[in-house]
Design a protein around this motif. Structure first.
Motif, PDB file in Angstrom:
ATOM      1  N   PRO A  36      -3.427  -0.655   0.759  1.00 22.52           N
ATOM      2  CA  PRO A  36      -3.665   0.797   0.746  1.00 22.52           C
ATOM      3  C   PRO A  36      -4.932   1.197   0.007  1.00 22.52           C
ATOM      4  O   PRO A  36      -5.536   2.227   0.313  1.00 22.52           O
ATOM      5  CB  PRO A  36      -2.415   1.347   0.035  1.00 22.52           C
ATOM      6  CG  PRO A  36      -1.362   0.305   0.260  1.00 22.52           C
ATOM      7  CD  PRO A  36      -2.084  -1.014   0.254  1.00 22.52           C
ATOM      8  N   ARG A  37      -5.339   0.407  -0.979  1.00 21.43           N
ATOM      9  CA  ARG A  37      -6.530   0.756  -1.749  1.00 21.43           C
ATOM     10  C   ARG A  37      -7.824   0.437  -1.015  1.00 21.43           C
ATOM     11  O   ARG A  37      -8.799   1.187  -1.106  1.00 21.43           O
ATOM     12  CB  ARG A  37      -6.510   0.014  -3.087  1.00 21.43           C
ATOM     13  CG  ARG A  37      -5.367   0.438  -4.019  1.00 21.43           C
ATOM     14  CD  ARG A  37      -5.468  -0.305  -5.340  1.00 21.43           C
ATOM     15  NE  ARG A  37      -4.412   0.113  -6.270  1.00 21.43           N
ATOM     16  CZ  ARG A  37      -4.266  -0.378  -7.496  1.00 21.43           C
ATOM     17  NH1 ARG A  37      -5.123  -1.317  -7.937  1.00 21.43           N
ATOM     18  NH2 ARG A  37      -3.281   0.056  -8.271  1.00 21.43           N
ATOM     19  N   THR A  38      -7.836  -0.673  -0.298  1.00 23.29           N
ATOM     20  CA  THR A  38      -9.072  -1.107   0.360  1.00 23.29           C
ATOM     21  C   THR A  38      -9.149  -0.691   1.828  1.00 23.29           C
ATOM     22  O   THR A  38     -10.236  -0.753   2.418  1.00 23.29           O
ATOM     23  CB  THR A  38      -9.203  -2.637   0.272  1.00 23.29           C
ATOM     24  OG1 THR A  38      -8.066  -3.253   0.915  1.00 23.29           O
ATOM     25  CG2 THR A  38      -9.288  -3.089  -1.166  1.00 23.29           C
ATOM     26  N   ASN A  39      -8.027  -0.267   2.423  1.00 24.33           N
ATOM     27  CA  ASN A  39      -8.034   0.101   3.833  1.00 24.33           C
ATOM     28  C   ASN A  39      -9.022   1.217   4.173  1.00 24.33           C
ATOM     29  O   ASN A  39      -9.738   1.129   5.175  1.00 24.33           O
ATOM     30  CB  ASN A  39      -6.623   0.474   4.296  1.00 24.33           C
ATOM     31  CG  ASN A  39      -5.788  -0.756   4.602  1.00 24.33           C
ATOM     32  OD1 ASN A  39      -6.299  -1.867   4.655  1.00 24.33           O
ATOM     33  ND2 ASN A  39      -4.495  -0.553   4.809  1.00 24.33           N
ATOM     34  N   PRO A  40      -9.102   2.299   3.373  1.00 29.87           N
ATOM     35  CA  PRO A  40     -10.088   3.345   3.693  1.00 29.87           C
ATOM     36  C   PRO A  40     -11.525   2.824   3.671  1.00 29.87           C
ATOM     37  O   PRO A  40     -12.353   3.216   4.514  1.00 29.87           O
ATOM     38  CB  PRO A  40      -9.867   4.389   2.579  1.00 29.87           C
ATOM     39  CG  PRO A  40      -8.451   4.184   2.163  1.00 29.87           C
ATOM     40  CD  PRO A  40      -8.213   2.709   2.266  1.00 29.87           C
ATOM     41  N   LEU A  41     -11.830   1.947   2.722  1.00 28.67           N
ATOM     42  CA  LEU A  41     -13.170   1.369   2.648  1.00 28.67           C
ATOM     43  C   LEU A  41     -13.447   0.488   3.858  1.00 28.67           C
ATOM     44  O   LEU A  41     -14.531   0.548   4.458  1.00 28.67           O
ATOM     45  CB  LEU A  41     -13.316   0.559   1.353  1.00 28.67           C
ATOM     46  CG  LEU A  41     -14.695  -0.065   1.085  1.00 28.67           C
ATOM     47  CD1 LEU A  41     -15.755   1.018   0.955  1.00 28.67           C
ATOM     48  CD2 LEU A  41     -14.655  -0.929  -0.169  1.00 28.67           C
ATOM     49  N   LEU A  42     -12.441  -0.322   4.235  1.00 30.31           N
ATOM     50  CA  LEU A  42     -12.570  -1.191   5.400  1.00 30.31           C
ATOM     51  C   LEU A  42     -12.731  -0.363   6.672  1.00 30.31           C
ATOM     52  O   LEU A  42     -13.558  -0.683   7.541  1.00 30.31           O
ATOM     53  CB  LEU A  42     -11.343  -2.099   5.503  1.00 30.31           C
ATOM     54  CG  LEU A  42     -11.429  -3.314   6.423  1.00 30.31           C
ATOM     55  CD1 LEU A  42     -12.468  -4.298   5.913  1.00 30.31           C
ATOM     56  CD2 LEU A  42     -10.066  -4.001   6.520  1.00 30.31           C
ATOM     57  N   PHE A  43     -11.962   0.730   6.763  1.00 30.77           N
ATOM     58  CA  PHE A  43     -12.051   1.621   7.921  1.00 30.77           C
ATOM     59  C   PHE A  43     -13.449   2.235   8.024  1.00 30.77           C
ATOM     60  O   PHE A  43     -14.047   2.278   9.108  1.00 30.77           O
ATOM     61  CB  PHE A  43     -10.995   2.721   7.801  1.00 30.77           C
ATOM     62  CG  PHE A  43     -11.093   3.775   8.866  1.00 30.77           C
ATOM     63  CD1 PHE A  43     -10.491   3.597  10.105  1.00 30.77           C
ATOM     64  CD2 PHE A  43     -11.784   4.954   8.621  1.00 30.77           C
ATOM     65  CE1 PHE A  43     -10.583   4.565  11.088  1.00 30.77           C
ATOM     66  CE2 PHE A  43     -11.893   5.932   9.601  1.00 30.77           C
ATOM     67  CZ  PHE A  43     -11.289   5.737  10.834  1.00 30.77           C
ATOM     68  N   MET A  96      -8.664  -1.420  16.534  1.00 31.80           N
ATOM     69  CA  MET A  96      -8.697  -2.030  15.212  1.00 31.80           C
ATOM     70  C   MET A  96      -8.809  -0.947  14.132  1.00 31.80           C
ATOM     71  O   MET A  96      -8.130  -1.017  13.088  1.00 31.80           O
ATOM     72  CB  MET A  96      -9.878  -2.986  15.110  1.00 31.80           C
ATOM     73  CG  MET A  96     -10.051  -3.616  13.730  1.00 31.80           C
ATOM     74  SD  MET A  96     -11.499  -4.702  13.632  1.00 31.80           S
ATOM     75  CE  MET A  96     -12.823  -3.509  13.846  1.00 31.80           C
ATOM     76  N   LEU A  97      -9.622   0.080  14.371  1.00 32.95           N
ATOM     77  CA  LEU A  97      -9.790   1.161  13.405  1.00 32.95           C
ATOM     78  C   LEU A  97      -8.483   1.931  13.202  1.00 32.95           C
ATOM     79  O   LEU A  97      -8.122   2.267  12.069  1.00 32.95           O
ATOM     80  CB  LEU A  97     -10.895   2.115  13.884  1.00 32.95           C
ATOM     81  CG  LEU A  97     -12.316   1.554  13.866  1.00 32.95           C
ATOM     82  CD1 LEU A  97     -13.274   2.502  14.580  1.00 32.95           C
ATOM     83  CD2 LEU A  97     -12.786   1.300  12.448  1.00 32.95           C
ATOM     84  N   VAL A  98      -7.777   2.201  14.286  1.00 31.06           N
ATOM     85  CA  VAL A  98      -6.502   2.919  14.193  1.00 31.06           C
ATOM     86  C   VAL A  98      -5.486   2.100  13.420  1.00 31.06           C
ATOM     87  O   VAL A  98      -4.763   2.623  12.553  1.00 31.06           O
ATOM     88  CB  VAL A  98      -5.971   3.249  15.600  1.00 31.06           C
ATOM     89  CG1 VAL A  98      -4.548   3.810  15.512  1.00 31.06           C
ATOM     90  CG2 VAL A  98      -6.880   4.242  16.299  1.00 31.06           C
ATOM     91  N   HIS A  99      -5.430   0.799  13.678  1.00 31.94           N
ATOM     92  CA  HIS A  99      -4.445  -0.058  13.042  1.00 31.94           C
ATOM     93  C   HIS A  99      -4.727  -0.280  11.559  1.00 31.94           C
ATOM     94  O   HIS A  99      -3.812  -0.590  10.795  1.00 31.94           O
ATOM     95  CB  HIS A  99      -4.371  -1.403  13.764  1.00 31.94           C
ATOM     96  CG  HIS A  99      -3.620  -1.328  15.053  1.00 31.94           C
ATOM     97  ND1 HIS A  99      -3.378  -2.431  15.852  1.00 31.94           N
ATOM     98  CD2 HIS A  99      -3.057  -0.280  15.701  1.00 31.94           C
ATOM     99  CE1 HIS A  99      -2.704  -2.059  16.922  1.00 31.94           C
ATOM    100  NE2 HIS A  99      -2.497  -0.756  16.852  1.00 31.94           N
ATOM    101  N   LEU A 101      -5.543   1.957   9.394  1.00 32.65           N
ATOM    102  CA  LEU A 101      -4.933   3.044   8.648  1.00 32.65           C
ATOM    103  C   LEU A 101      -3.485   3.300   9.042  1.00 32.65           C
ATOM    104  O   LEU A 101      -2.822   4.150   8.446  1.00 32.65           O
ATOM    105  CB  LEU A 101      -5.743   4.335   8.851  1.00 32.65           C
ATOM    106  CG  LEU A 101      -7.193   4.315   8.360  1.00 32.65           C
ATOM    107  CD1 LEU A 101      -7.849   5.661   8.602  1.00 32.65           C
ATOM    108  CD2 LEU A 101      -7.257   3.940   6.888  1.00 32.65           C
ATOM    109  N   SER A 102      -2.997   2.578  10.032  1.00 31.50           N
ATOM    110  CA  SER A 102      -1.636   2.805  10.518  1.00 31.50           C
ATOM    111  C   SER A 102      -0.659   1.799   9.912  1.00 31.50           C
ATOM    112  O   SER A 102      -0.998   0.625   9.729  1.00 31.50           O
ATOM    113  CB  SER A 102      -1.593   2.711  12.041  1.00 31.50           C
ATOM    114  OG  SER A 102      -0.283   2.833  12.524  1.00 31.50           O
ATOM    115  N   LYS A 103       0.541   2.253   9.615  1.00 30.46           N
ATOM    116  CA  LYS A 103       1.578   1.353   9.108  1.00 30.46           C
ATOM    117  C   LYS A 103       2.187   0.533  10.238  1.00 30.46           C
ATOM    118  O   LYS A 103       2.608  -0.605  10.038  1.00 30.46           O
ATOM    119  CB  LYS A 103       2.667   2.163   8.390  1.00 30.46           C
ATOM    120  CG  LYS A 103       2.199   2.838   7.107  1.00 30.46           C
ATOM    121  CD  LYS A 103       3.348   3.584   6.435  1.00 30.46           C
ATOM    122  CE  LYS A 103       2.883   4.242   5.144  1.00 30.46           C
ATOM    123  NZ  LYS A 103       3.987   4.990   4.485  1.00 30.46           N
TER     124      LYS A 103
END
Length: 320
Positions: A36-43, A96-99, A101-103
């Motif tokens: 959850p912490r790095t997902n926004p940066l990766l996105f 890939m971008l949707v996934h 940030l998606s659970k």
């Protein structure tokens, strides 16, 4: 590019529990490590990279279309390549971008099959387009006086059409062979998109038959085009060496450097990914390598082919 399967990875023990389970209706793409912490940066990183791919590939298409001086066979083929790059990247990147940030990272069986086919279609077409582009350089250097006659507008359209037809048939046949196996029980794909060898790992059957299919498909799509390119390049090099002036040799050779760079990069990544002993598409290295040949090359191709080209630079300045 259509992948190779390795004999050591062929047999998979299927448990009775798996065989008794209903057929898989959807797959779960594990993608990259979920945090959850790095997902926004990766996105953000992948989104910016994807947008750069769209912009960098759209620019040469626009310039070649707008500037009549670039309406030549060489630039016609150069304008087709960005379309293919944007096509196969768009097949995988938005999902890939949707996934990221998606659970829930599920993809239906039908969408998975469609993604495999469309990705293969673009990759196979692109592999043969490289061969066509080398043939264009061969005619330009070895038969310059007959170049406009041989490489007519209709001939260029026919050659691109043949590449596209090969991509349609090759992708369809390979996808058909991959998906005729039953899928049950396991449905987690350790990848960010439905790549054929990764999905085959989940088949509730021994997929040794696909080893032969992989070999034949890979031979036609990797070995044959590369062999033709090497053969054409040898003839080009022999012709260049016959040019008396060193300046003329450098000028003739410079028209091929972009092609050689892109094809070498494309071929090395595919061979390392699919043909090297002990490679495993389920590993993190496999996912990283897929990013290179799927996304990184789509960004670098227009830079190497177009933005370093003097004529394209002049067209850009004129358009500005």
């Amino acid at each position: 590019m259509p992948p190779f399967q390795h004999p050591h990875s062929c047999p998979r023990q299927i448990t009775v529990q798996e065989l008794n389970q209903p057929s898989v209706t959807e797959f779960t793409l594990l993608g990259f490590a979920s945090n959850p912490r790095t997902n926004p940066l990766l996105f953000t990183f992948f989104l910016v990279f994807y947008l750069l791919i769209l912009v960098s590939n759209s620019l040469p298409i626009t310039l070649i279309h707008q500037d009549t001086r670039l309406h030549t066979p060489m630039y016609f083929f150069t304008s087709v390549l960005p379309l293919l790059d944007m096509g196969h990247t768009t097949t995988t990147a938005p999902q890939m971008l949707v996934h990221i940030l998606s659970k829930r990272r599920a993809i239906s069986f039908a969408r998975c099959v469609a993604q495999m086919y469309i990705f293969l279609l673009f990759e196979i077409t692109e592999s043969w387009l490289f061969t066509i582009m080398f043939m264009d350089r061969y005619v330009a250097i070895c038969h310059p006086l007959r170049y406009k006659v041989i490489m007519s507008h209709w001939m260029c359209l026919l050659m691109v059409g043949i590449c596209a037809a090969y991509g349609v048939v090759g992708g369809l046949s390979y996808t058909f062979f991959a998906m005729h196996f039953p899928y049950c029980g396991l449905n987690e794909i350790d990848h960010y998109f439905c790549e054929v060898p990764v999905v085959l790992k989940l088949a509730c059957a021994v997929t040794c038959l696909n080893d032969l299919v992989d070999f034949i498909t890979g031979f036609n799509v990797i070995v044959v085009p590369l062999s033709l390119i090497v053969l054409v390049y040898v003839n080009i090099f022999a012709t260049i060496m016959k040019i008396c002036s060193a300046q003329g040799q450098i000028k003739a050779f410079s028209t091929c450097t972009s092609h050689i760079t892109v094809v070498t990069m494309f071929a090395i990544l595919c061979i390392i990914t699919y043909m090297s002993p002990g490679s495993d598409s389920l590993s993190n290295n496999g996912k990283k390598m897929a990013l290179l040949y799927n996304i990184a090359t789509a960004f670098l191709n227009p830079v190497i082919y177009s933005l370093r080209n003097k004529d394209v630079k002049n067209a850009f300045l004129k358009l500005m």
